[in-house]
Structure formats: C-alpha cells, structure tokens
Scaffold this motif. Structure first.
Motif, PDB file in Angstrom:
ATOM      1  N   VAL A 198       0.874  -1.169   0.000  1.00  0.00           N
ATOM      2  CA  VAL A 198       0.000   0.000   0.000  1.00  0.00           C
ATOM      3  C   VAL A 198       0.914   1.222   0.000  1.00  0.00           C
ATOM      4  N   GLU A 199       0.726   2.077  -0.979  1.00  0.00           N
ATOM      5  CA  GLU A 199       1.553   3.268  -1.106  1.00  0.00           C
ATOM      6  C   GLU A 199       1.072   4.364  -0.155  1.00  0.00           C
ATOM      7  N   ARG A 200       1.983   5.226   0.232  1.00  0.00           N
ATOM      8  CA  ARG A 200       1.626   6.355   1.098  1.00  0.00           C
ATOM      9  C   ARG A 200       0.497   7.153   0.438  1.00  0.00           C
ATOM     10  N   GLY A 201      -0.535   7.447   1.205  1.00  0.00           N
ATOM     11  CA  GLY A 201      -1.662   8.216   0.707  1.00  0.00           C
ATOM     12  C   GLY A 201      -2.691   7.385  -0.045  1.00  0.00           C
ATOM     13  N   GLU A 202      -2.470   6.092  -0.144  1.00  0.00           N
ATOM     14  CA  GLU A 202      -3.367   5.220  -0.900  1.00  0.00           C
ATOM     15  C   GLU A 202      -4.260   4.439   0.063  1.00  0.00           C
ATOM     16  N   ILE A 203      -5.504   4.284  -0.281  1.00  0.00           N
ATOM     17  CA  ILE A 203      -6.435   3.460   0.487  1.00  0.00           C
ATOM     18  C   ILE A 203      -6.120   2.001   0.179  1.00  0.00           C
ATOM     19  N   ALA A 204      -6.192   1.134   1.179  1.00  0.00           N
ATOM     20  CA  ALA A 204      -5.831  -0.274   0.995  1.00  0.00           C
ATOM     21  C   ALA A 204      -6.627  -0.926  -0.141  1.00  0.00           C
ATOM     22  N   GLU A 205      -7.922  -0.696  -0.200  1.00  0.00           N
ATOM     23  CA  GLU A 205      -8.735  -1.270  -1.283  1.00  0.00           C
ATOM     24  C   GLU A 205      -8.263  -0.787  -2.645  1.00  0.00           C
ATOM     25  N   THR A 206      -7.913   0.480  -2.727  1.00  0.00           N
ATOM     26  CA  THR A 206      -7.415   1.037  -3.978  1.00  0.00           C
ATOM     27  C   THR A 206      -6.116   0.348  -4.381  1.00  0.00           C
ATOM     28  N   SER A 207      -5.280   0.086  -3.406  1.00  0.00           N
ATOM     29  CA  SER A 207      -4.029  -0.616  -3.664  1.00  0.00           C
ATOM     30  C   SER A 207      -4.299  -2.016  -4.207  1.00  0.00           C
ATOM     31  N   LEU A 208      -5.238  -2.720  -3.605  1.00  0.00           N
ATOM     32  CA  LEU A 208      -5.574  -4.065  -4.080  1.00  0.00           C
ATOM     33  C   LEU A 208      -6.081  -4.019  -5.523  1.00  0.00           C
ATOM     34  N   VAL A 209      -6.981  -3.105  -5.798  1.00  0.00           N
ATOM     35  CA  VAL A 209      -7.529  -2.978  -7.157  1.00  0.00           C
ATOM     36  C   VAL A 209      -6.406  -2.680  -8.147  1.00  0.00           C
ATOM     37  N   ARG A 210      -5.506  -1.784  -7.787  1.00  0.00           N
ATOM     38  CA  ARG A 210      -4.370  -1.437  -8.650  1.00  0.00           C
ATOM     39  C   ARG A 210      -3.470  -2.647  -8.880  1.00  0.00           C
ATOM     40  N   GLU A 211      -3.121  -3.338  -7.806  1.00  0.00           N
ATOM     41  CA  GLU A 211      -2.227  -4.501  -7.921  1.00  0.00           C
ATOM     42  C   GLU A 211      -2.858  -5.623  -8.741  1.00  0.00           C
ATOM     43  N   MET A 212      -4.147  -5.845  -8.595  1.00  0.00           N
ATOM     44  CA  MET A 212      -4.831  -6.884  -9.368  1.00  0.00           C
ATOM     45  C   MET A 212      -4.735  -6.594 -10.864  1.00  0.00           C
ATOM     46  N   GLN A 213      -4.945  -5.340 -11.213  1.00  0.00           N
ATOM     47  CA  GLN A 213      -4.879  -4.968 -12.625  1.00  0.00           C
ATOM     48  C   GLN A 213      -3.445  -5.026 -13.135  1.00  0.00           C
ATOM     49  N   GLU A 214      -2.516  -4.485 -12.357  1.00  0.00           N
ATOM     50  CA  GLU A 214      -1.127  -4.448 -12.798  1.00  0.00           C
ATOM     51  C   GLU A 214      -0.523  -5.847 -12.930  1.00  0.00           C
ATOM     52  N   GLU A 215      -0.689  -6.658 -11.906  1.00  0.00           N
ATOM     53  CA  GLU A 215      -0.016  -7.955 -11.868  1.00  0.00           C
ATOM     54  C   GLU A 215      -0.732  -9.056 -12.627  1.00  0.00           C
ATOM     55  N   ALA A 216      -2.053  -9.053 -12.574  1.00  0.00           N
ATOM     56  CA  ALA A 216      -2.779 -10.230 -13.035  1.00  0.00           C
ATOM     57  C   ALA A 216      -3.778  -9.978 -14.151  1.00  0.00           C
ATOM     58  N   GLY A 217      -3.972  -8.727 -14.559  1.00  0.00           N
ATOM     59  CA  GLY A 217      -4.945  -8.465 -15.601  1.00  0.00           C
ATOM     60  C   GLY A 217      -6.369  -8.729 -15.147  1.00  0.00           C
ATOM     61  N   VAL A 218      -6.655  -8.331 -13.895  1.00  0.00           N
ATOM     62  CA  VAL A 218      -7.986  -8.509 -13.308  1.00  0.00           C
ATOM     63  C   VAL A 218      -8.529  -7.136 -12.944  1.00  0.00           C
ATOM     64  N   ARG A 219      -9.658  -6.786 -13.511  1.00  0.00           N
ATOM     65  CA  ARG A 219     -10.341  -5.536 -13.150  1.00  0.00           C
ATOM     66  C   ARG A 219     -11.401  -5.891 -12.112  1.00  0.00           C
ATOM     67  N   VAL A 220     -11.215  -5.376 -10.927  1.00  0.00           N
ATOM     68  CA  VAL A 220     -12.135  -5.647  -9.825  1.00  0.00           C
ATOM     69  C   VAL A 220     -13.422  -4.866 -10.052  1.00  0.00           C
ATOM     70  N   ILE A 221     -14.549  -5.535  -9.923  1.00  0.00           N
ATOM     71  CA  ILE A 221     -15.858  -4.915 -10.057  1.00  0.00           C
ATOM     72  C   ILE A 221     -16.478  -4.861  -8.667  1.00  0.00           C
TER      73      ILE A 221
END
Length: 156
Positions: A58-81
C-alpha cells in the motif's frame, strides 16, 4: 492543559516522525480471485521463486482497497468490479518486522490487460486441492481459510 492545544499543531509533525521511527509499519494487500471453475488465480514473480496470490504494498496516501484494485490490474490483468471483501489481517513480523498484510476476497471481476512491467513471470489458475508444490505456506493457509473454513492464523 489549554497550552497543549496551542502547541499541538506545531509539535504534531515531530511526534508523527518519532512514531514512524519507533513504530515503523508497512502494509500490504493480497487478494483471492476464483474463476467459474473454482480455480484460484496465482502469480509468479520474476524476483522470487514460488506461486503467490496477487497483491503488493500500500503506497503512502493510498487506500488499501485502492491498492488491491491497482495490484490486481497491474499484476494479473484482473479488473475488480465492486468492492472486495476484507477477510483477515495478518502480521508478517517474522519475515518483515513491522509488516502487516490485509487479505481480501474479490467476488466480481473481469479480465483486462495487465500493466505490469517485467515483475510477473507467469500467471496461473489452480484448483485449491491441486496447488503447485512451490506455493508458500502462507498462501496455502489463506486459501484454506477463505475456501475451506480453516481457522484464521493471525501470522502471515
């Protein structure tokens, strides 16, 4: 005690800096995604052996859920709905002092193009009863907790 209210705005940055030095904490997120066949999404990094659940810091200033959504898209090609569900919070103290990991379940998702830049070696889908031999113990435990009702271990 009125003086404390007057000096607090000036001392707050120093107090927070002291807390950061003496109570250092890092926070990570990992997510469990399954497909229609009940298989679990896992990744292999280029810099460490084994299979892991997707996630990251989780980056400074980032909400944990936002971090998860970002990491899912970046690493795995998954867009969280919608919103993922927080399943558990774990200490990673033995391996990384001051580190904690939030473990989420992603219920709704769609495929998208991954935006990773050389960090991911491979992406795979595995049945929970047929995980690769080089899956970390923590990853196995999180999958068992989420899908098989195993007791939640507070340690990662």
């Amino acid at each position: 005690m009125l003086w404390r209210r007057k000096v607090e705005p000036y001392t707050r940055p120093f107090v927070y800096a002291w807390f950061r030095m003496t109570r250092g904490l890092t926070l990570g997120v990992r997510g469990l995604v399954t497909d229609d066949e009940g298989r679990v999404l896992m990744i292999q990094h280029t810099y460490v052996p084994g299979w892991y659940l997707p996630g990251g810091g989780v980056e400074r200033g980032e909400i944990a859920e936002t971090s998860l959504v970002r990491e899912m898209q970046e690493e795995a090609g998954v867009r969280v709905i919608g919103r993922p569900t927080l399943l558990s919070v774990h200490s990673n103290e033995p391996r990384h002092p001051g580190d904690h990991v939030l473990f989420y379940r992603v219920h709704a998702w769609e495929p998208c193009e991954a935006a990773e830049q050389g960090e991911i070696h491979e992406i795979g889908w595995f049945h929970p009863d047929g995980l690769p031999s080089d899956v970390t113990d923590a990853t196995r435990q999180r999958i068992a907790e989420a899908l098989k009702g195993a007791a939640i271990d507070p340690m990662w």
